[in-house]
Design a protein around this motif. Structure first.
Motif, PDB file in Angstrom:
ATOM      1  N   VAL A   1       0.841  -1.200   0.000  1.00 37.68           N
ATOM      2  CA  VAL A   1       0.000   0.000   0.000  1.00 37.68           C
ATOM      3  C   VAL A   1       0.876   1.250   0.000  1.00 37.68           C
ATOM      4  O   VAL A   1       0.579   2.232  -0.701  1.00 37.68           O
ATOM      5  N   TYR A   2       1.962   1.234   0.771  1.00 34.47           N
ATOM      6  CA  TYR A   2       2.878   2.374   0.743  1.00 34.47           C
ATOM      7  C   TYR A   2       3.466   2.569  -0.655  1.00 34.47           C
ATOM      8  O   TYR A   2       3.674   3.693  -1.098  1.00 34.47           O
ATOM      9  N   ARG A   3       3.734   1.464  -1.339  1.00 34.46           N
ATOM     10  CA  ARG A   3       4.228   1.570  -2.718  1.00 34.46           C
ATOM     11  C   ARG A   3       3.166   2.209  -3.606  1.00 34.46           C
ATOM     12  O   ARG A   3       3.464   3.077  -4.430  1.00 34.46           O
ATOM     13  N   GLU A   4       1.927   1.793  -3.431  1.00 31.81           N
ATOM     14  CA  GLU A   4       0.830   2.358  -4.219  1.00 31.81           C
ATOM     15  C   GLU A   4       0.667   3.848  -3.937  1.00 31.81           C
ATOM     16  O   GLU A   4       0.274   4.613  -4.811  1.00 31.81           O
ATOM     17  N   GLN A   5       0.994   4.269  -2.704  1.00 33.64           N
ATOM     18  CA  GLN A   5       0.891   5.670  -2.318  1.00 33.64           C
ATOM     19  C   GLN A   5       2.157   6.463  -2.639  1.00 33.64           C
ATOM     20  O   GLN A   5       2.259   7.638  -2.288  1.00 33.64           O
ATOM     21  N   ASN A   6       3.131   5.806  -3.277  1.00 39.14           N
ATOM     22  CA  ASN A   6       4.433   6.436  -3.566  1.00 39.14           C
ATOM     23  C   ASN A   6       5.128   6.910  -2.292  1.00 39.14           C
ATOM     24  O   ASN A   6       5.762   7.975  -2.261  1.00 39.14           O
ATOM     25  N   GLN A   7       5.030   6.109  -1.238  1.00 39.97           N
ATOM     26  CA  GLN A   7       5.628   6.446   0.047  1.00 39.97           C
ATOM     27  C   GLN A   7       6.681   5.438   0.493  1.00 39.97           C
ATOM     28  O   GLN A   7       7.251   5.595   1.567  1.00 39.97           O
ATOM     29  N   LEU A   8       6.946   4.411  -0.299  1.00 39.91           N
ATOM     30  CA  LEU A   8       7.788   3.323   0.193  1.00 39.91           C
ATOM     31  C   LEU A   8       9.254   3.710   0.335  1.00 39.91           C
ATOM     32  O   LEU A   8       9.954   3.222   1.230  1.00 39.91           O
ATOM     33  N   ARG A   9       9.753   4.563  -0.547  1.00 31.64           N
ATOM     34  CA  ARG A   9      11.108   5.105  -0.437  1.00 31.64           C
ATOM     35  C   ARG A   9      12.176   4.018  -0.398  1.00 31.64           C
ATOM     36  O   ARG A   9      13.155   4.103   0.348  1.00 31.64           O
ATOM     37  N   GLU A  10      11.963   2.971  -1.184  1.00 29.86           N
ATOM     38  CA  GLU A  10      12.950   1.898  -1.366  1.00 29.86           C
ATOM     39  C   GLU A  10      13.220   1.116  -0.085  1.00 29.86           C
ATOM     40  O   GLU A  10      14.261   0.460   0.044  1.00 29.86           O
ATOM     41  N   LYS A  11      12.282   1.140   0.861  1.00 27.68           N
ATOM     42  CA  LYS A  11      12.530   0.511   2.158  1.00 27.68           C
ATOM     43  C   LYS A  11      11.750  -0.788   2.312  1.00 27.68           C
ATOM     44  O   LYS A  11      10.989  -0.961   3.261  1.00 27.68           O
ATOM     45  N   ALA A  12      11.926  -1.707   1.400  1.00 26.85           N
ATOM     46  CA  ALA A  12      11.261  -3.005   1.539  1.00 26.85           C
ATOM     47  C   ALA A  12      12.050  -4.066   0.797  1.00 26.85           C
ATOM     48  O   ALA A  12      12.657  -3.807  -0.229  1.00 26.85           O
ATOM     49  N   ASP A  13      12.022  -5.250   1.330  1.00 24.91           N
ATOM     50  CA  ASP A  13      12.670  -6.412   0.721  1.00 24.91           C
ATOM     51  C   ASP A  13      11.650  -7.091  -0.185  1.00 24.91           C
ATOM     52  O   ASP A  13      10.720  -7.748   0.278  1.00 24.91           O
ATOM     53  N   ILE A  14      11.805  -6.935  -1.487  1.00 27.30           N
ATOM     54  CA  ILE A  14      10.811  -7.417  -2.430  1.00 27.30           C
ATOM     55  C   ILE A  14      10.623  -8.925  -2.347  1.00 27.30           C
ATOM     56  O   ILE A  14       9.492  -9.427  -2.438  1.00 27.30           O
TER      57      ILE A  14
END
Length: 323
Positions: free
Chosen positions: A265-278
């Motif tokens: 959801v953060y990715r969908e909101q453009n808020q993830l900021r590269e902070k997740a392990d895909i």
């Protein structure tokens, strides 16, 4: 190791590729439900918002999310149409109760501006500003001036009614009902912080924990790990901390679902900021979707509604949340 989520538009295909579960029909229901929330904001155009509103309301009513639908700008206490406005508006209470009464579907649509609506307000204004307005409007409209309407204390509290005609706001004053102020811009209300929302968020989560978690699913262990994405949205950091601090109150499956849905959801909101392990997100969501399908879909809608109130303009087309 943190890995950037693939930088592709957030589409249905993107979700399917992310989850490693493209064959699961529920995956295809996720983006349409999130799009419903998009369509009910002023930044979007929708040919039939009425249909979107009904669909979202029905889902929320069935899944214990109506409390989150009540997080609307027009239901906040203080209204600001213009920072330079001579009037300070606040919602009026009727015998100490919410003026709209219990939030039915029809009242919800009105509060979002999908239909013409009106709201009782109280306007605070300096006597001098009010006097000048009454006099100028009396001259313009050729009305007889009633001095009792202007000779008051230095600061006046004036009952009034804000009316939305589905395109524009106007405010009519009870004391001098021929005075009406029209506003070209939408009012902006201070968005509620986490402390104000905590009780209703906890209620929704507790309800989902009891009603949606598949109790017969295979047991799983909860292995907390460093989640850098928790800090992507500062205002929501307390929410994620609350979940970790109270993890014993929730099913392990709910906690696992939380930790793989929110980064998406953060990715969908453009808020993830590269902070997740895909790779971790893909694997976890695949497992959660297989074991807890209804909970996963619910979590997407829950997270999206929370984000709409905390980092978006809020639901509705007639008012905005602001900081």
């Amino acid at each position: 190791m943190e890995t950037q989520l693939i930088n592709h538009p957030f589409t249905q295909s993107w979700i399917q590729a992310l989850t490693l579960a493209a064959e699961n029909p529920l995956v295809r229901t996720i983006k349409p439900k999130m799009d419903l929330i998009h369509s009910l904001s002023k930044s979007q155009t929708d040919a039939d918002r009425q249909v979107s509103a009904q669909t979202l309301w029905d889902f929320a009513a069935a899944q214990g999310l109506v409390e989150l639908l009540q997080i609307l700008p027009t239901l906040e206490a203080n209204w600001v149409f213009d920072t330079d406005d001579k009037f300070l508006y606040r919602r009026a209470e009727v015998d100490g109760h919410e003026p709209l009464g219990p939030l039915t579907f029809e009242r919800w649509k009105q509060a979002m501006g999908l239909e013409a609506s009106q709201f009782p307000l109280v306007a605070e204004v300096y006597c001098g500003d009010w006097t000048s307005l009454v006099r100028s409007e009396a001259v313009r409209l050729q009305k007889r001036l009633n001095t009792s309407a202007v000779l008051q204390t230095s600061t006046m509290q004036l009952p009034c009614t804000a009316r939305w005609d589905t395109k524009q706001w106007s405010v009519q004053f009870d004391q001098v009902d021929w005075i009406m102020v029209a506003y070209d811009d939408l009012p902006v209300m201070r968005r509620p912080d986490f402390a104000q929302l905590e009780e209703r968020l906890m209620w929704s989560l507790a309800n989902a924990n009891d009603a949606l978690v598949v109790k017969k699913a295979a047991a799983c262990s909860y292995r907390p790990r460093d989640q850098a994405w928790y800090d992507c949205v500062h205002s929501l950091r307390p929410l994620h901390s609350m979940m970790q601090d109270n993890h014993s109150a929730f099913s392990t499956w709910l906690l696992r679902t939380w930790n793989c849905v929110w980064p998406i959801v953060y990715r969908e909101q453009n808020q993830l900021r590269e902070k997740a392990d895909i790779d971790w997100v893909r694997t976890e969501f695949r497992d959660c979707l297989a074991a807890q399908p209804k909970l996963c879909v619910w979590m997407f809608v829950f997270a999206k509604l929370v984000c709409q109130s905390q980092i978006g303009t809020g639901l509705g087309i007639c008012a905005d949340f602001g900081d």
